[in-house]
Scaffold this motif. Structure first.
Motif, short mmCIF file in Angstrom:
data_model
loop_
_atom_site.label_atom_id
_atom_site.label_comp_id
_atom_site.label_asym_id
_atom_site.label_seq_id
_atom_site.Cartn_x
_atom_site.Cartn_y
_atom_site.Cartn_z
N ALA A 94 0.84 -1.21 0.00
CA ALA A 94 0.00 0.00 0.00
C ALA A 94 0.87 1.26 0.00
CB ALA A 94 -0.93 -0.01 1.21
N LEU A 95 1.97 1.24 0.78
CA LEU A 95 2.90 2.37 0.77
C LEU A 95 3.44 2.60 -0.64
CD1 LEU A 95 5.10 1.79 3.97
CD2 LEU A 95 3.06 3.18 3.74
N SER A 96 3.82 1.52 -1.30
CA SER A 96 4.37 1.62 -2.65
C SER A 96 3.36 2.23 -3.61
CB SER A 96 4.80 0.22 -3.13
OG SER A 96 5.25 0.27 -4.46
N LEU A 97 2.12 1.76 -3.54
CA LEU A 97 1.07 2.29 -4.41
C LEU A 97 0.88 3.79 -4.18
CD1 LEU A 97 -1.24 1.94 -6.43
CD2 LEU A 97 -2.72 1.27 -4.51
N THR A 120 -3.35 6.85 0.67
CA THR A 120 -2.96 5.46 0.42
C THR A 120 -1.70 5.09 1.22
OG1 THR A 120 -3.86 5.67 -1.82
CG2 THR A 120 -2.47 3.77 -1.38
N ILE A 121 -0.75 6.01 1.29
CA ILE A 121 0.42 5.78 2.14
C ILE A 121 -0.01 5.63 3.60
CG2 ILE A 121 2.52 6.85 3.06
CD1 ILE A 121 2.94 8.12 0.30
N ALA A 212 11.30 0.90 -4.08
CA ALA A 212 12.01 0.40 -2.90
C ALA A 212 11.03 -0.21 -1.90
CB ALA A 212 12.80 1.53 -2.26
N LEU A 213 9.89 0.44 -1.68
CA LEU A 213 8.90 -0.07 -0.72
C LEU A 213 8.31 -1.40 -1.18
CD1 LEU A 213 7.12 3.30 0.11
CD2 LEU A 213 8.52 1.94 1.67
#
Length: 438
Positions: A94-97, A120-121, A212-213
């Motif tokens: 979810a962080l990546s999105l 979203t983060i 990276a996430l």
């Protein structure tokens, strides 16, 4: 590979397993800090690039932290269903999105899409925080929980020091202040083109962060981090919880969630508003970008203090009482203290340095509340922890309240909102945590 059905007891973990787990969770807290405290510079950055009022700019914090309110309880059920490690992986996804959403937002300079990315983060962090905070709290002796949380806090705040500085290095130029000063005199088309170029600078950094996430999430899933059984209860806890069917039968938990709400809101005000407050004193954004790092630096001092003296010289409870009282005193000094000072090369009003010093009491308040609030929850620990994480939506509400008053009565006077916050925290530290029945 561990699953929810093969969760282990904390007491069965070896010293090596415990150390490895603490190191992995510390790395996660570093990531939490980096993604959270970068808001301190995103707020003034978006205020310029998207031409916002103070109130509108603080919607950065609102969109980011309201996700904790929306996702915290669902996160607890997600973790019950898939376990800590798979849940953490989904949190990182979810962080990546959210990071990738910044790319179309920057391409169109659409503030609403940026807010969607921040939300979203926040969803990802809600999942991760719901897992990590009870995990580190129970991963060792209860009386040393504040020490472990302080170590996590150091990782979190050290990342917070780096985040605005790295962001500024990636997207700001030494000549930008001249650009900011000339925006008002530009034609509409020239200003729009300049702001489009300014906001487009976030595309590459957030693309890298998103990738990276994604990789970190996969790495956590296959890491040696053990599943921990948070459902087990000692005979004493089981007896005290007999007949209890809901977390709302634990007054010290509910009051603790309110304390978390108030504490984190007050903390984010002290960090996310300080650049704009410095700007009201004639300090440029290029110079003011370091002030959140000063506040986070004093927080790290507070964490080291906590590690050094808790519980050897002072108990977790008494430290919480001390720092909440300190927060109330500093809040009054911010509003009433006046006078020009030159410190660390900055010519400012002295009041801004009392905002900086709030980092010390803020650092140890979270570490004091958590062990008191989840004490004796037993099988209710995961849901109770999700309620405390829900309290992080205070980061969404209180900065907007501050922003409203900053627009209407002034940036200094708006800091009055901090005083009732610390008065409630004093109440919880003194009396509220003792309540076991309504």
């Amino acid at each position: 590979m561990a699953t929810p059905n093969t969760a282990v007891s904390v007491s069965s973990l070896s010293r090596r397993d415990t150390t490895v787990s603490i190191v992995i969770i510390a790395g996660m807290f570093f990531i939490f800090g980096f993604l959270s405290w970068i808001n301190a510079i995103l707020i003034p950055y978006f205020k310029i690039a998207c031409e916002l009022t103070h109130f509108q700019s603080y919607l950065v914090a609102f969109a980011f932290y309201i996700a904790y309110f929306v996702m915290s309880v669902p996160s607890s059920y997600l973790l019950k269903a898939v376990g800590f490690k798979k849940g953490m992986m989904l949190g990182f996804f979810a962080l990546s999105l959210g990071a990738f959403i910044f790319v179309p937002a920057a391409m169109t300079r659409t503030y609403g899409v940026f807010l969607l990315g921040l939300f979203t983060i926040g969803v990802g962090l809600a999942i991760l925080q719901t897992a990590a905070n009870p995990y580190i709290t129970i991963l060792g002796p209860k009386e040393r929980a504040a020490q472990r949380i302080s170590i996590m806090g150091i990782c979190n705040k050290f990342a917070g020091i780096l985040a605005p500085l790295l962001f500024a290095a990636a997207v700001l130029r030494p000549t930008d202040q001249a650009l900011f000063d000339s925006l008002a005199s530009m034609s509409d088309s020239a200003r729009s083109a300049a702001l489009d170029e300014l906001i487009a600078r976030v595309i590459i950094p957030y693309s890298i962060v998103g990738a990276a996430l994604l990789l970190i999430g996969i790495g956590v899933r296959y890491s040696p981090l053990p599943e921990i059984n948070t459902e087990e209860e000692s005979a004493e806890v089981s007896a005290s919880n007999l007949g209890k069917t809901t977390i709302f039968q634990f007054p010290h938990l509910i009051l603790g969630a309110v304390a978390i709400f108030i504490h984190v809101g007050a903390q984010v005000i002290s960090i996310d508003t300080i650049i704009n407050y410095a700007g009201s004193m004639g300090v440029s954004l290029i110079e003011a970008k370091v002030f959140p790092s000063y506040t986070l630096g004093t927080a790290i001092v507070g964490y080291f203090l906590g590690i050094s003296v808790i519980p050897r010289w002072i108990s977790q409870k008494n430290m919480l009482r001390l720092v909440t009282l300190m927060g109330a005193v500093l809040s009054l000094l911010i509003v009433f203290a006046r006078g020009e000072v030159n410190l660390f090369g900055h010519q400012t009003d002295i009041s801004i340095w009392f905002v900086v010093l709030l980092g010390i009491p803020n650092s140890l308040t979270w570490a004091g509340i958590w062990p008191l609030a989840i004490d004796g929850l037993g099988r209710f620990t995961k849901v109770g922890a999700s309620l405390l994480i829900m309290g992080l939506c205070g980061n969404a509400i209180l900065p907007v309240v501050y922003g409203y008053f900053a627009d209407s009565v002034g940036l200094r006077e708006a800091y009055w909102v901090l005083l009732p916050c610390y008065l409630y925290l004093i109440y919880y530290a003194m009396w509220g945590h003792k309540l076991r029945t309504w």
